[in-house]
Design a protein around this motif. Structure first.
Motif, short mmCIF file in Angstrom:
data_model
loop_
_atom_site.label_atom_id
_atom_site.label_comp_id
_atom_site.label_asym_id
_atom_site.label_seq_id
_atom_site.Cartn_x
_atom_site.Cartn_y
_atom_site.Cartn_z
N THR A 83 0.75 -1.20 -0.17
CA THR A 83 0.02 -0.09 -0.25
C THR A 83 0.96 1.31 -0.09
N ASN A 84 1.93 1.47 0.61
CA ASN A 84 2.37 2.24 0.21
C ASN A 84 4.10 2.53 -0.58
N SER A 85 3.49 1.56 -1.31
CA SER A 85 4.77 1.38 -2.57
C SER A 85 4.67 2.46 -3.64
N LEU A 86 5.60 2.18 -4.24
CA LEU A 86 4.99 3.83 -5.49
C LEU A 86 6.45 3.82 -6.73
N MET A 87 5.47 4.08 -7.63
CA MET A 87 6.03 3.88 -8.95
C MET A 87 6.14 5.45 -9.55
N GLN A 88 7.20 6.09 -9.82
CA GLN A 88 7.12 7.05 -10.21
C GLN A 88 8.50 7.95 -11.75
N ALA A 89 7.32 8.58 -12.28
CA ALA A 89 8.08 9.02 -13.20
C ALA A 89 7.58 10.46 -13.99
N GLY A 102 9.97 19.62 -16.46
CA GLY A 102 9.78 18.86 -17.10
C GLY A 102 9.29 18.09 -17.48
N GLY A 103 8.58 17.34 -18.85
CA GLY A 103 7.56 16.95 -19.62
C GLY A 103 7.26 15.60 -18.26
N GLY A 104 6.31 15.22 -17.69
CA GLY A 104 6.65 13.89 -17.13
C GLY A 104 6.27 12.48 -18.03
N GLY A 105 6.73 11.71 -17.10
CA GLY A 105 7.49 10.09 -17.85
C GLY A 105 6.26 9.24 -18.35
N ARG A 106 6.84 8.03 -18.72
CA ARG A 106 5.75 7.16 -19.38
C ARG A 106 5.96 5.96 -17.79
N ILE A 107 4.72 5.69 -17.70
CA ILE A 107 4.83 3.94 -16.56
C ILE A 107 4.12 3.53 -17.37
N ALA A 108 4.44 2.34 -17.49
CA ALA A 108 3.40 0.62 -18.08
C ALA A 108 3.91 -0.75 -17.53
N SER A 121 0.65 3.38 -5.95
CA SER A 121 0.40 4.47 -6.43
C SER A 121 1.94 4.51 -7.61
N ALA A 122 0.93 4.78 -8.67
CA ALA A 122 1.75 5.31 -9.65
C ALA A 122 1.86 6.92 -10.57
N THR A 123 2.85 7.97 -10.31
CA THR A 123 2.61 8.64 -10.97
C THR A 123 3.63 9.50 -12.41
N ALA A 124 2.89 10.11 -13.16
CA ALA A 124 4.29 10.91 -14.75
C ALA A 124 3.26 11.75 -14.13
N ASN A 125 3.80 12.70 -13.32
CA ASN A 125 3.27 14.23 -13.56
C ASN A 125 4.88 15.17 -13.73
N GLY A 126 4.11 16.06 -14.88
CA GLY A 126 5.13 17.09 -15.43
C GLY A 126 4.96 18.20 -13.95
N GLY A 127 6.98 18.09 -14.59
CA GLY A 127 7.47 19.28 -13.65
C GLY A 127 7.19 20.54 -12.96
#
Length: 159
Positions: A83-89, A102-108, A121-127
């Motif tokens: 539940t506290n795991s995270l993937m970020q780009a 910077g532009g957000g990345g890609r997660i698949a 949780s997974a995020t690919a937010n712009g900076g």
């Protein structure tokens, strides 16, 4: 004028491109943007578990624009995460005034099971970017794809 924000690029379904570096400025000594995020590409035969963080974030601008987010591509039979795991780009923030994010990345993540929502949780937010002391030039949002693979032994018939 021209927007200073970072654009996104690459294939949202199969992201295999690392992030690019942020822009510096012409005429400024030692003007450099942040580094782009890396590439995490995992093909797992069985189960994959993320119990912590996978990060391919772009770096905050050293003196100017933020680097773009990188990519995370994971393909497995079964995927689990805490539940506290995270993937970020996420894209990196611009350093100061008139420095775009910077532009957000890609997660698949492609998996056979589970076929329900995951707690990770997974995020690919712009900076975050700033122009004239106002946060207006944030990098474009990247993408997060939760894909389902067909079960083993599935036959596709094309006519």
């Amino acid at each position: 004028g021209q927007p200073l924000r970072g654009a996104i690029y690459g294939d949202p379904l199969f992201p295999l491109l690392p992030g690019s570096g942020g822009a510096g400025r012409t005429g400024y000594l030692n003007a450099s943007g942040g580094n782009g995020g890396g590439l995490i590409d995992l093909m797992v035969r069985g189960s994959a578990m993320v119990n912590g963080a996978l990060s391919a974030n772009g770096q905050k601008g050293l003196t100017h624009g933020g680097g773009s987010g990188g990519a995370i591509h994971l393909q497995c039979r079964q995927f689990t995460g805490g539940t506290n795991s995270l993937m970020q780009a996420d894209g990196g923030a611009g350093k100061g005034n008139a420095d775009g994010g910077g532009g957000g990345g890609r997660i698949a993540v492609w998996r056979q099971w589970p076929r329900t929502e995951l707690p990770i949780s997974a995020t690919a937010n712009g900076g975050v970017g700033t122009v004239a002391d106002v946060t207006t030039d944030d990098g474009e949002q990247g993408s997060v794809v939760w894909g389902l693979l067909p079960a083993d032994g599935t036959v596709f018939l094309l006519r």
